[in-house]
Design a protein around this motif. Sequence first.
Motif, PDB file in Angstrom:
ATOM      1  N   ALA A  50       0.273  22.025   0.128  1.00  0.00           N
ATOM      2  CA  ALA A  50      -1.164  21.719   0.148  1.00  0.00           C
ATOM      3  C   ALA A  50      -1.477  20.535  -0.734  1.00  0.00           C
ATOM      4  CB  ALA A  50      -1.972  22.935  -0.300  1.00  0.00           C
ATOM      5  N   ALA A  51      -0.835  20.460  -1.880  1.00  0.00           N
ATOM      6  CA  ALA A  51      -1.094  19.353  -2.797  1.00  0.00           C
ATOM      7  C   ALA A  51      -0.610  18.027  -2.221  1.00  0.00           C
ATOM      8  CB  ALA A  51      -0.426  19.618  -4.141  1.00  0.00           C
ATOM      9  N   LYS A  52       0.431  18.068  -1.394  1.00  0.00           N
ATOM     10  CA  LYS A  52       0.971  16.853  -0.805  1.00  0.00           C
ATOM     11  C   LYS A  52       0.241  16.457   0.464  1.00  0.00           C
ATOM     12  CE  LYS A  52       5.596  17.820  -2.503  1.00  0.00           C
ATOM     13  NZ  LYS A  52       6.920  18.283  -2.123  1.00  0.00           N
ATOM     14  N   SER A  53      -0.466  17.381   1.061  1.00  0.00           N
ATOM     15  CA  SER A  53      -1.090  17.143   2.353  1.00  0.00           C
ATOM     16  C   SER A  53      -2.589  16.946   2.198  1.00  0.00           C
ATOM     17  CB  SER A  53      -0.828  18.339   3.268  1.00  0.00           C
ATOM     18  OG  SER A  53      -1.534  18.186   4.472  1.00  0.00           O
ATOM     19  N   PRO A  54      -3.067  15.723   2.427  1.00  0.00           N
ATOM     20  CA  PRO A  54      -4.511  15.520   2.341  1.00  0.00           C
ATOM     21  C   PRO A  54      -5.242  16.419   3.320  1.00  0.00           C
ATOM     22  CG  PRO A  54      -3.361  13.434   2.580  1.00  0.00           C
ATOM     23  CD  PRO A  54      -2.355  14.530   2.786  1.00  0.00           C
ATOM     24  N   GLY A  55      -6.340  16.957   2.894  1.00  0.00           N
ATOM     25  CA  GLY A  55      -7.160  17.779   3.764  1.00  0.00           C
ATOM     26  C   GLY A  55      -6.940  19.257   3.607  1.00  0.00           C
ATOM     27  N   ALA A  71      -5.662   9.786  11.372  1.00  0.00           N
ATOM     28  CA  ALA A  71      -6.040  10.483  12.612  1.00  0.00           C
ATOM     29  C   ALA A  71      -5.849  11.987  12.460  1.00  0.00           C
ATOM     30  CB  ALA A  71      -5.225   9.950  13.784  1.00  0.00           C
ATOM     31  N   ARG A  72      -4.728  12.397  11.862  1.00  0.00           N
ATOM     32  CA  ARG A  72      -4.459  13.819  11.677  1.00  0.00           C
ATOM     33  C   ARG A  72      -5.505  14.466  10.781  1.00  0.00           C
ATOM     34  NH1 ARG A  72      -2.854  17.133   8.104  1.00  0.00           N
ATOM     35  NH2 ARG A  72      -2.326  15.601   6.513  1.00  0.00           N
ATOM     36  N   VAL A  73      -5.798  13.830   9.643  1.00  0.00           N
ATOM     37  CA  VAL A  73      -6.754  14.401   8.698  1.00  0.00           C
ATOM     38  C   VAL A  73      -8.169  14.352   9.278  1.00  0.00           C
ATOM     39  CG1 VAL A  73      -7.724  14.214   6.372  1.00  0.00           C
ATOM     40  CG2 VAL A  73      -5.279  13.859   6.730  1.00  0.00           C
ATOM     41  N   GLU A  76      -8.587  17.210  11.605  1.00  0.00           N
ATOM     42  CA  GLU A  76      -8.825  18.450  10.859  1.00  0.00           C
ATOM     43  C   GLU A  76     -10.247  18.489  10.321  1.00  0.00           C
ATOM     44  OE1 GLU A  76      -5.956  19.834   7.971  1.00  0.00           O
ATOM     45  OE2 GLU A  76      -4.366  18.721   8.982  1.00  0.00           O
ATOM     46  N   LEU A  77     -10.707  17.349   9.811  1.00  0.00           N
ATOM     47  CA  LEU A  77     -12.077  17.273   9.298  1.00  0.00           C
ATOM     48  C   LEU A  77     -13.075  17.541  10.423  1.00  0.00           C
ATOM     49  CD1 LEU A  77     -14.139  16.684   7.037  1.00  0.00           C
ATOM     50  CD2 LEU A  77     -13.889  14.240   7.595  1.00  0.00           C
ATOM     51  N   ALA A  78     -12.785  17.047  11.611  1.00  0.00           N
ATOM     52  CA  ALA A  78     -13.674  17.274  12.754  1.00  0.00           C
ATOM     53  C   ALA A  78     -13.841  18.770  13.024  1.00  0.00           C
ATOM     54  CB  ALA A  78     -13.147  16.557  13.995  1.00  0.00           C
ATOM     55  N   GLY A  79     -12.764  19.524  12.895  1.00  0.00           N
ATOM     56  CA  GLY A  79     -12.868  20.973  13.059  1.00  0.00           C
ATOM     57  C   GLY A  79     -13.775  21.599  12.013  1.00  0.00           C
ATOM     58  N   PHE A  80     -13.633  21.144  10.767  1.00  0.00           N
ATOM     59  CA  PHE A  80     -14.497  21.649   9.698  1.00  0.00           C
ATOM     60  C   PHE A  80     -15.948  21.275   9.962  1.00  0.00           C
ATOM     61  CE2 PHE A  80     -16.871  20.518   5.865  1.00  0.00           C
ATOM     62  CZ  PHE A  80     -17.002  21.764   5.282  1.00  0.00           C
ATOM     63  N   VAL A  81     -16.186  20.012  10.319  1.00  0.00           N
ATOM     64  CA  VAL A  81     -17.559  19.538  10.530  1.00  0.00           C
ATOM     65  C   VAL A  81     -18.207  20.296  11.678  1.00  0.00           C
ATOM     66  CG1 VAL A  81     -18.991  17.553  11.190  1.00  0.00           C
ATOM     67  CG2 VAL A  81     -17.155  17.268   9.501  1.00  0.00           C
ATOM     68  N   GLY A  82     -17.473  20.492  12.770  1.00  0.00           N
ATOM     69  CA  GLY A  82     -18.023  21.253  13.896  1.00  0.00           C
ATOM     70  C   GLY A  82     -18.436  22.659  13.483  1.00  0.00           C
TER      71      GLY A  82
END
Length: 180
Positions: A50-55, A71-73, A76-82
């Motif tokens: 988790a510490a190495k992976s942004p998001g 693009a990957r992060v 993931e952010l899009a899922g959170f925002v939705g």
Amino acid sequence: MTDPTEGSAAELAEVVAEQLHTIRDLRRELDRLRERYGVLDVRVHRLESAAKSPGRGGPIDWTRLDGAERARVLAELAGFVGGLVEGERLHDAVAPCWWRHAAAVEELGALWQAREYAYGPGREADLPCWWREVLDRAIPRLRVLFAPCAEGHTEPAPSRSEVDDAGLAAHLAELRAEAG
């Protein structure tokens, strides 16, 4: 003369039985420690990942993410925002074109990180309350960020309750293509 092994055979058997009992106890303890170590090892691995992976638990510095990682992060952010927009009914605070605004991506990313932190494993029971306070303070900033979009920033202007999924998908494809 007496045989020195005669009397000691019974004593030796008793010592061996005690040693076998001790060995069984030590094996049980070793098994318990191996199991505990395995659980702890998995937890440490998750935290390190988790510490190495942004998001996912680690800080996100959008300026340092390359195309594929961005693009990957961002996906993931899009899922959170939705989930945030639907769950908190923030259709009037977050425009469907949120991903086109660097300041909005930063703000929403910070909210995502705050929520991940508040609900992470082993957190204090009051952190979800802190998360709510962070969210409540962010909503007015989001409304200000998206005020211009209420007047037709996105083309065609989707309703505030719709996310521009096609536009976001095209943008993610461009980022992935840049990464090669």
